[in-house]
Write a protein that holds these residues in place. Structure first.
Motif, short mmCIF file in Angstrom:
data_model
loop_
_atom_site.label_atom_id
_atom_site.label_comp_id
_atom_site.label_asym_id
_atom_site.label_seq_id
_atom_site.Cartn_x
_atom_site.Cartn_y
_atom_site.Cartn_z
N GLU A 166 12.71 -23.34 20.78
CA GLU A 166 13.46 -24.74 20.77
C GLU A 166 13.86 -25.07 19.54
O GLU A 166 14.79 -25.97 19.27
N PHE A 167 13.10 -24.65 18.29
CA PHE A 167 13.39 -25.18 17.13
C PHE A 167 14.79 -24.36 16.53
O PHE A 167 15.22 -24.81 15.53
N GLY A 168 15.05 -23.19 17.16
CA GLY A 168 16.16 -22.58 16.66
C GLY A 168 15.73 -21.10 16.12
O GLY A 168 16.46 -20.39 15.79
N GLY A 169 14.67 -20.90 16.29
CA GLY A 169 14.12 -19.58 15.73
C GLY A 169 14.06 -18.42 16.59
O GLY A 169 14.45 -18.62 18.03
N ASN A 170 13.34 -17.43 16.49
CA ASN A 170 13.42 -16.16 17.45
C ASN A 170 12.20 -15.42 17.66
O ASN A 170 11.72 -14.85 16.66
N PRO A 171 11.22 -15.97 18.40
CA PRO A 171 9.84 -15.07 18.37
C PRO A 171 9.87 -13.70 18.42
O PRO A 171 9.23 -12.74 18.11
#
Ligand SMILES: [Zn+2]
Length: 411
Positions: A166-171
């Motif tokens: 959601e934040f724009g990161g990539n788990p």
């Protein structure tokens, strides 16, 4: 730009950043929140102004890159965290990021390129408020991020992996966020002291020798609940009275051992009624010392004391260690460079152990680390009353400028 202006600029930016919160009327900025995103955007714009290229990594760390004179140069990391506790002060974390940016701005304005690149990191999560899991940002860079943590959920049931997306990161990309340890010269962090020592010594800054290791345990005394009016005193199994005795034993042991701090911060008695003898008392224990051997020995003695109290009162004891981190010793060479820099700007360079944890502790898994503490008013932190002065920030900037220029020389 003169250093005076940079210190003022840092103070103005501290105020601007303190306006970015997820709760109105107080400063709260937790991991992967919309407020963190706005904070990253604002700090990112300051990084660009200072001549850095800016990226956000897979976990949400904000990273500014200031190039080396030659493309194959190594990297010096500077930074601290941009997340906060709930109802936080405005200096804890941001101060270290903003002082680092000010130093880069000075290099950029004097068109100075060093033989190494500098990366300024605004770590995404140091306080661990949202997921009760500290150092998510620095662990990702150091390569010690526990991927199991991605399954943790916050108070609203949002899984960490979803929050990062959601934040724009990539788990899925977190393993790849690890920095190449061979390229790192080291990591240096400026932070408010969060204690009263520099204020007592009347000094602006101090150098951190080590970050204390920490043991947290859950301690439960199990007695027997009963009627407060009918059970005679000699037949009681009062769990809260046992806990009270233990709390004082914790205080007394820590008072008599140099550098040790031990705290019972939480206590609950059940069933919890004024006319019922407490049948169970649960408490938290937090033990810290810069020397692991001292901490482990003290924790063992406290465990034994709790058992003795339980035996004397014919009640049961449960003792569970829930958290155990070793101490971090700061790097000798980098620390010496910091000490020398401090001595050029104030009359002495005191060495302090940090009782609080910091991103530097996590970064020590990847590279040598050093820390500079800045005096804070009354030693107060994790509180809106947290305060540091512009004059002290000016000293910290001057020290870090010297440190940065020296740190690439002779390994
Ligand atoms: Zn902090």
């Amino acid at each position: 730009m003169a250093q005076t202006d940079l210190a003022r600029l840092v103070m103005q930016r501290i105020d601007a950043l303190a306006q970015i919160s997820e709760e109105s009327g107080k400063l709260t900025r937790t991991f992967a929140s919309p407020a963190m995103k706005r904070a990253n955007e604002l700090v990112g714009s300051w990084m660009r102004e200072a001549g850095m290229s800016v990226r956000t990594d897979a976990v949400g760390n904000l990273i500014g890159h200031y190039p080396a004179a030659t493309p194959d140069g190594k990297i010096l990391l500077l930074g601290s965290h941009l997340d906060t506790v709930r109802d936080a002060g405005k200096f804890d974390g941001p101060l270290g990021v903003l002082i680092a940016i000010a130093c880069i701005q000075q290099l950029n304005e004097t068109k100075t390129r060093l033989p190494f690149a500098i990366e300024v990191v605004g770590f995404a999560d140091e306080e661990g408020v949202r997921y009760q899991s500290t150092y998510l940002g620095s662990r990702a860079l150091a390569g010690t991020f526990n991927l199991e943590d991605l399954k943790r959920t916050d108070a609203r049931g949002v899984a960490m992996a979803d929050a990062i997306r959601e934040f724009g990161g990539n788990p899925e990309g977190i393993a790849g966020a690890k920095m190449d340890a061979n390229r790192l010269l080291g990591y240096a962090e400026v932070h408010i002291e969060q204690g009263p020592v520099l204020e007592q010594k009347n000094l602006a800054v101090g150098v951190v020798s080590a970050i204390a290791g920490q043991t947290r345990a859950r301690v439960i005394f199990i007695g027997q609940a009963g009627h407060a009016g009918t059970v005679p005193m000699n037949l009681r199994k009062d769990a809260l009275a046992a806990a009270a005795e233990f709390v004082l034993a914790v205080e007394s042991l820590a008072q008599n051992r140099g550098g040790l701090v031990a705290t019972v911060g939480e206590i609950t008695a059940s069933p919890g009624a004024s006319n019922v003898i407490p049948g169970e008392a649960r408490l938290s224990l937090d033990v810290r010392h810069p020397d692991d051997a001292v901490r482990v020995k003290a924790t063992g003695e406290l465990n034994q004391r709790a058992e003795e109290i339980a035996v004397e009162r014919s009640i049961a004891l449960k003792w569970e260690v829930v958290h155990d981190t070793p101490a971090t010793v700061c790097d000798r060479r980098l620390t010496l460079l910091l000490e020398n820099a401090v001595k050029r700007h104030q009359k002495e360079a005191p060495l302090l152990a940090s009782g609080a944890g910091h991103d530097a502790a996590a970064m020590s898994a990847a590279c040598p680390v050093a820390m500079l503490f800045v005096r804070c008013k009354g030693g107060i932190s994790h509180n809106p009353a947290e305060s540091a002065s512009e004059a002290d920030v000016r000293v910290a900037i001057a020290v870090m400028n010297d440190f940065i220029r020296e740190s690439g020389k002779t390994n």
